[in-house]
Design a protein around this motif. Structure first.
Motif, PDB file in Angstrom:
ATOM      1  N   ILE A  35      -5.768  -1.013  -5.638  1.00 63.03           N
ATOM      2  CA  ILE A  35      -6.509  -1.526  -3.986  1.00 63.03           C
ATOM      3  C   ILE A  35      -7.549  -0.796  -3.798  1.00 63.03           C
ATOM      4  O   ILE A  35      -7.531   0.404  -4.304  1.00 63.03           O
ATOM      5  CB  ILE A  35      -5.381  -1.205  -3.203  1.00 63.03           C
ATOM      6  CG1 ILE A  35      -4.160  -2.041  -3.159  1.00 63.03           C
ATOM      7  CG2 ILE A  35      -5.942  -1.819  -2.209  1.00 63.03           C
ATOM      8  CD1 ILE A  35      -4.246  -3.327  -3.549  1.00 63.03           C
ATOM      9  N   PRO A 246       2.473  -0.845  -2.289  1.00 66.14           N
ATOM     10  CA  PRO A 246       1.394  -2.291  -2.115  1.00 66.14           C
ATOM     11  C   PRO A 246       2.085  -3.926  -2.241  1.00 66.14           C
ATOM     12  O   PRO A 246       1.437  -5.123  -1.417  1.00 66.14           O
ATOM     13  CB  PRO A 246       0.585  -1.596  -2.608  1.00 66.14           C
ATOM     14  CG  PRO A 246       0.882  -0.819  -3.630  1.00 66.14           C
ATOM     15  CD  PRO A 246       2.049  -0.281  -3.389  1.00 66.14           C
ATOM     16  N   LYS A 276      -5.700   1.765   3.134  1.00 68.39           N
ATOM     17  CA  LYS A 276      -5.372   0.645   2.248  1.00 68.39           C
ATOM     18  C   LYS A 276      -4.225  -0.291   2.914  1.00 68.39           C
ATOM     19  O   LYS A 276      -4.144  -1.262   2.905  1.00 68.39           O
ATOM     20  CB  LYS A 276      -5.059   1.025   0.928  1.00 68.39           C
ATOM     21  CG  LYS A 276      -6.918   1.503  -0.275  1.00 68.39           C
ATOM     22  CD  LYS A 276      -6.164   1.721  -1.681  1.00 68.39           C
ATOM     23  CE  LYS A 276      -7.330   2.620  -2.381  1.00 68.39           C
ATOM     24  NZ  LYS A 276      -7.482   3.055  -3.239  1.00 68.39           N
ATOM     25  N   LEU A 280      -4.791  -3.699   4.363  1.00 68.10           N
ATOM     26  CA  LEU A 280      -3.832  -5.598   3.251  1.00 68.10           C
ATOM     27  C   LEU A 280      -2.976  -5.442   5.172  1.00 68.10           C
ATOM     28  O   LEU A 280      -2.656  -6.982   4.369  1.00 68.10           O
ATOM     29  CB  LEU A 280      -2.858  -4.773   2.739  1.00 68.10           C
ATOM     30  CG  LEU A 280      -3.259  -4.435   1.249  1.00 68.10           C
ATOM     31  CD1 LEU A 280      -2.458  -3.029   0.353  1.00 68.10           C
ATOM     32  CD2 LEU A 280      -3.877  -5.379   0.537  1.00 68.10           C
ATOM     33  N   VAL A 334     -10.737  -7.000   0.421  1.00 65.93           N
ATOM     34  CA  VAL A 334     -10.088  -6.126  -0.212  1.00 65.93           C
ATOM     35  C   VAL A 334     -10.036  -6.742  -1.906  1.00 65.93           C
ATOM     36  O   VAL A 334      -9.654  -7.609  -1.504  1.00 65.93           O
ATOM     37  CB  VAL A 334      -8.591  -5.720   0.163  1.00 65.93           C
ATOM     38  CG1 VAL A 334      -7.518  -5.136  -0.835  1.00 65.93           C
ATOM     39  CG2 VAL A 334      -8.574  -5.018   1.824  1.00 65.93           C
ATOM     40  N   ILE A 336      -7.582  -6.412  -4.953  1.00 62.85           N
ATOM     41  CA  ILE A 336      -6.577  -5.648  -5.980  1.00 62.85           C
ATOM     42  C   ILE A 336      -6.722  -6.220  -7.760  1.00 62.85           C
ATOM     43  O   ILE A 336      -6.767  -7.669  -7.888  1.00 62.85           O
ATOM     44  CB  ILE A 336      -5.233  -6.946  -5.793  1.00 62.85           C
ATOM     45  CG1 ILE A 336      -5.413  -6.851  -3.599  1.00 62.85           C
ATOM     46  CG2 ILE A 336      -4.293  -6.605  -6.046  1.00 62.85           C
ATOM     47  CD1 ILE A 336      -4.703  -8.105  -3.101  1.00 62.85           C
ATOM     48  N   THR A 351      -4.466 -13.969  -3.956  1.00 59.90           N
ATOM     49  CA  THR A 351      -5.112 -12.557  -3.690  1.00 59.90           C
ATOM     50  C   THR A 351      -6.667 -12.527  -3.094  1.00 59.90           C
ATOM     51  O   THR A 351      -7.195 -11.163  -3.659  1.00 59.90           O
ATOM     52  CB  THR A 351      -5.122 -11.338  -4.642  1.00 59.90           C
ATOM     53  OG1 THR A 351      -5.707 -12.240  -5.940  1.00 59.90           O
ATOM     54  CG2 THR A 351      -3.114 -11.654  -5.311  1.00 59.90           C
TER      55      THR A 351
END
Length: 351
Positions: A35, A246, A276, A280, A334, A336, A351
């Motif tokens: 992440i 995550p 992080k 998320l 973010v 991924i 994502t």
């Protein structure tokens, strides 16, 4: 309860601490490495104005850090809970006690939990019982420590591998729904290190659960702990079971949207992991095994300093990403990568 059974329960709790600390040293890969929060080179954030307060339903938290469920029920557990409660009070962080089942059956174990509220009378404290507990048991656990919320833990893998563990789990969903309807403080449904998938997160939300702690794979591994206790070969083959934190966090948030407040826990080590998680979409972050490792190996002052460092690191990330509060951090892009990206793609999660 039989005196011998009570002795074995106390022994098991102390063995969980012993083997948990041995395994803590083995933890290598951090799933949060997949992440990345996008850097903001034009950030106009004033560090002194950053707000890291958050909310879990009706519970206001001055910062998102939770000292998650660790222990209780033994003399060692009482000492640990007392030290953790003192730190929680000083730094104004929420704290959960370990499973209170032992104290419902043995009055001698009650003080090892009550000490938390005695030391931190005005703090945010969470009670803890198995999700198959009765309404009466839950109310007793809540009253014992004047809890602000209660964690209902899910630990099928641990029970399956544990020689003396439970082997029947029928009716668990209905029982959780019944507890939600009959308990008048927030209920947190919490895994114990194996994560929650989107399908089960949705079932929990539909059952009325408003707070979920994903407690994913990456931290304390109770399959390995029980395997060491019982010298089980099966535990070696099952040691990689579970959903990385995550991934579980993203699956749970994707499934429940704004219906549920989600806590990220399971293998978090520092403020960057915490940031992080918050980026998320987590509302709070829980630390258990790593905090205990610091407490037992370096002492209370070291743990206190480390929690302060986590708070600083969260703010540093927020400043570098241009976020003045946690809601703004959640809006920052973010990226991924790695196993996490491929897992989510296979699961049909954008994502």
């Amino acid at each position: 309860m039989d005196i011998m059974d009570e002795h074995k329960r106390k022994q098991r709790k102390d063995e969980h601490i012993k083997y948990g600390m041995l395994l803590e040293k083995k933890l290598k890969r951090n799933a949060f490495d997949d992440i990345t929060i996008l850097h903001n080179c034009l950030s106009e954030v004033d560090m002194e104005s950053i707000d890291i307060s958050t909310k879990l339903q009706s519970i206001n938290l001055e910062n998102p850090i939770i000292i998650n469920a660790i222990t209780g029920g033994t003399s060692q557990g009482k000492i640990i809970n007392g030290k953790l409660a003192g730190i929680a009070k000083k730094l104004k962080v929420a704290m959960a006690v370990g499973s209170q089942k032992i104290a419902l059956n043995n009055k001698d174990a009650v003080d090892s939990f009550k000490i938390v509220r005695k030391i931190n009378p005005d703090g945010v404290v969470f009670a803890n019982l198995s999700a198959d507990s009765s309404v009466e048991e839950a109310k007793s656990a809540i009253e014992m420590i004047k809890a602000d919320a209660i964690q209902l833990h899910l630990n099928v893998p641990q029970e399956v591998v544990m020689k003396e563990g439970q082997k029947k789990f029928t009716g668990l969903i209905d029982n959780i729904a019944n507890l939600v309807q009959n308990i008048d403080i927030p209920i947190i449904v919490k895994e114990v290190g194996f994560g929650i998938a989107k399908e089960e997160a949705l079932i929990l939300a539909e059952s009325g659960v408003k707070i979920i702690d994903v407690s994913g794979k990456g931290g304390t591994n109770f399959i390995e702990i029980e395997g060491r206790r019982g010298k089980s070969q099966a535990s070696y083959h099952l040691r990689n079971w579970g959903i990385p934190t995550p991934i579980s966090l993203i699956e749970t948030i994707d499934a429940t949207q704004d219906k549920v407040d989600v806590i990220s826990s399971g293998g978090l080590k520092n403020g960057v992991d915490a940031a992080k998680s918050l980026a998320l979409g987590a509302k709070a972050v829980g630390f258990a095994g790593y905090f205990l490792h610091i407490l037992l190996s370096k002492g209370s002052l070291a743990l206190e300093k480390y929690i302060i460092e986590i708070q600083k690191e969260i703010k540093y990330v927020m400043a570098m990403s241009g976020a003045r509060n946690l809601e703004e951090l959640k809006q920052r892009p973010v990226i991924i990568n790695g196993k996490t990206y491929h897992w989510l793609k296979y699961r049909g999660i954008k994502t």
